[in-house]
Write an enzyme that holds these catalytic residues in place. Structure first.
Site, PDB file in Angstrom:
ATOM      1  N   LYS A 132      28.902   8.980  32.231  1.00 30.56           N
ATOM      2  CA  LYS A 132      27.545   9.524  32.279  1.00 30.56           C
ATOM      3  C   LYS A 132      26.563   8.376  32.480  1.00 30.56           C
ATOM      4  CE  LYS A 132      26.744  12.785  29.277  1.00 30.56           C
ATOM      5  NZ  LYS A 132      26.645  13.455  27.968  1.00 30.56           N
TER       6      LYS A 132
ATOM      7  N   HIS B 130      20.893   6.429  30.365  1.00 32.29           N
ATOM      8  CA  HIS B 130      19.538   6.976  30.455  1.00 32.29           C
ATOM      9  C   HIS B 130      18.593   6.331  29.451  1.00 32.29           C
ATOM     10  CE1 HIS B 130      20.007   9.396  26.829  1.00 32.29           C
ATOM     11  NE2 HIS B 130      21.004  10.088  27.332  1.00 32.29           N
TER      12      HIS B 130
ATOM     13  N   HIS C  11      19.236   5.558  25.700  1.00 30.19           N
ATOM     14  CA  HIS C  11      20.078   4.463  25.240  1.00 30.19           C
ATOM     15  C   HIS C  11      19.289   3.156  25.102  1.00 30.19           C
ATOM     16  CE1 HIS C  11      23.122   7.036  27.476  1.00 30.19           C
ATOM     17  NE2 HIS C  11      23.581   7.014  26.257  1.00 30.19           N
TER      18      HIS C  11
END
Length: 502
Positions: A174, A177, A180
């Protein structure tokens, strides 16, 4: 253990020579201070020497309560008089007495009393004479204090204290983004801080790389995946696949479909747990691709890791050994065919924690218990910090208490949770996450536009695009850290919780 290089540190003789030009015959000192590494340490020692005969307080009481200030209007150092614990004297009267009796000093101005506080201001000229030589001598090492990280400052051969800082910890397959970023910045800062203080620092990224959700992803790739797209943009393509299959999964769950994506994903993950080579091969490919991409993003943020760990790396033997200890000590118990730990006996707020499901599979908490033991065995750490969002306050509180109840107080007491507020509205399952690479690209382009508005200065920049990228990244990091760390926000609705990542 590596030796600590102090070859470029300003010597005590050099510091003493600077002080003699100011009329001081010796370097003021106090236990556990390092004036050759941090010249301003001598200011607190100097002020302590002057205050002791005036107040009658012991120097060991005075020195610790002399505080650095947050704003210059409060002085460079401030003394809260009540902290001196002087019996029979009113703090405001003591403050006035200090101002009246404080002798002429070559380092600080005449102190100023403000109610029960005393403000001390450094004299600019002497400060420059003391600090500038240290900066010139130490260069880029100025401000670092390697001696404070020694187990025994008087005996460097005993080595440095060891710390693990676990931070960032996204879920694999993933994109990285904006959610984080906060953990990454705080963790990177803490790592640098402890390293500067001479600790042996291990920067650890504990990836979310295990669980039923990777069965969901594998099923999604079977249905929507494209090898061509995977090669071009692996993380972006896997994200698109995950969003599509998650939409189907939600619809099926809402309609209570018996053998839908959720059940198939559970069965797929069971194959992974059982060591099925095909299932593990797909998972490992996604994991390797993710780490490669994450390293590129971390590189842009000037962040590096010493170890990429993850839930999948925790050995079954570690979890089995922990389970056996919990059972033997009566820490765990059976409840509706699952294994739980009732923590309400310690605190009602801690509740009851499940450590093994009915089907015998481990949970996130189980793996964290095993991970803590493995890290102690491998690193023999003096401290371990988890930089994780406040969403997991309960989870980590449960972990620390379980470790203590198991008889591993040596681990529990060395662990600390540094929490922070969540970023609102971020959900990869729903496809609403704002990816960091996109954000950095946008702000970099914006900075480039701003730079172009001053053509003469723009022409002096060697590499405008690289410079605008650095400025953009710095702006994003400063903006994200401008708010208070622990302001609680709405938690992510991402079903990959409770892993560290979002």
């Amino acid at each position: 253990m590596d030796a600590i290089d102090t070859s470029h540190t300003q010597s005590m003789d050099e510091l003493a020579a600077s002080l003699r030009t100011l009329g001081m015959n010796e370097v003021p000192s106090f236990p556990n201070t390092y004036p050759t590494l941090n010249p301003t340490d001598l200011y607190r020692a100097h002020i302590t020497e002057k205050l002791a005969p005036i107040t009658g307080a012991d120097p060991s009481v005075i020195y610790p309560v002399l505080q650095w200030t947050s704003t210059l209007d409060k002085g460079d150092i401030i003394l809260p008089v009540p902290a001196l614990r002087l019996k029979g004297k009113k703090p405001d009267a003591v403050a006035q007495e200090i101002v009246e009796k404080f002798p002429e000093s070559p380092l600080v101005e005449k102190p100023i009393a403000e109610k029960t506080f005393i403000k001390f201001f450094f004299k600019p000229g002497p400060l420059a004479k003391i600090v500038l030589p240290s900066i010139l001598k130490n260069g880029s090492a100025y401000g670092f204090n390697p001696s404070s990280g020694l187990r025994d400052p008087s005996d460097p051969s005993k080595g440095r204290k060891r710390i693990i800082v676990e931070f960032s910890s996204p879920n694999i397959a993933k994109p990285f983004h904006a959610g984080h970023l906060r953990s990454t910045i705080i963790g990177g800062f803490l790592s640098n801080l402890y390293e500067g203080a001479g600790w042996d620092v291990t920067r650890m990224n504990y990836l979310g790389d295990w669980g039923k959700q990777y069965g969901v992803l594998a099923l999604g790739f079977q249905k929507f995946g494209s090898e061509e797209e995977l090669e071009k943009n692996p993380i972006g393509h896997l994200y698109d696949v995950y969003v599509k299959i998650s939409k189907i999964q939600k619809e099926e769950d809402d309609n209570k479909v018996a053998d839908g994506v959720s059940e198939q994903a559970r069965q797929y993950f069971k194959r992974m747990v059982d060591g099925d080579e095909e299932a593990l091969g797909v998972w490992k490919r996604f994991r390797d691709m993710s780490i490669k991409k994450y390293k590129q993003t971390y590189g842009r943020l000037n962040i590096h890791y010493d170890e990429y760990s993850g839930e999948s790396q925790i050995k079954d033997e570690s979890m089995d050994a922990a389970a056996k200890i919990m059972e033997e000590k009566g820490v765990s118990e059976m409840s509706d065919e699952a294994v739980i730990v009732d923590l309400t006996k310690y605190s009602k707020k801690l509740g009851k924690a499940v450590v093994k499901k009915k089907d015998g599979t481990s949970l996130y908490l189980t793996r964290d218990i095993g991970a803590a033991v493995e890290r102690m065995d491998k690193f023999h750490f003096d401290k371990m910090i988890y930089v994780v969002a406040s969403q997991q306050d309960l989870h980590l509180a449960q972990l620390f208490k379980i470790m203590e109840a198991m008889g591993r107080k040596d681990i529990a007491e060395r662990c600390q949770h540094i929490n922070f507020g969540m970023v609102m509205g971020m959900s990869t399952r729903k496809g609403t996450a704002k990816f960091l690479d996109d954000i950095l690209q946008e702000v970099g382009e914006k900075m480039h536009e701003v730079m172009k508005t001053n053509q003469s200065k723009y022409e002096q920049v060697t590499d405008p695009e690289a410079t605008s990228d650095i400025l953009g990244i710095s702006a994003v990091m400063v903006q994200d850290m401008s708010g208070k760390r622990c302001v609680k926000r709405a938690p992510s609705t991402d079903e990959l919780a409770p892993h560290r990542g979002c």
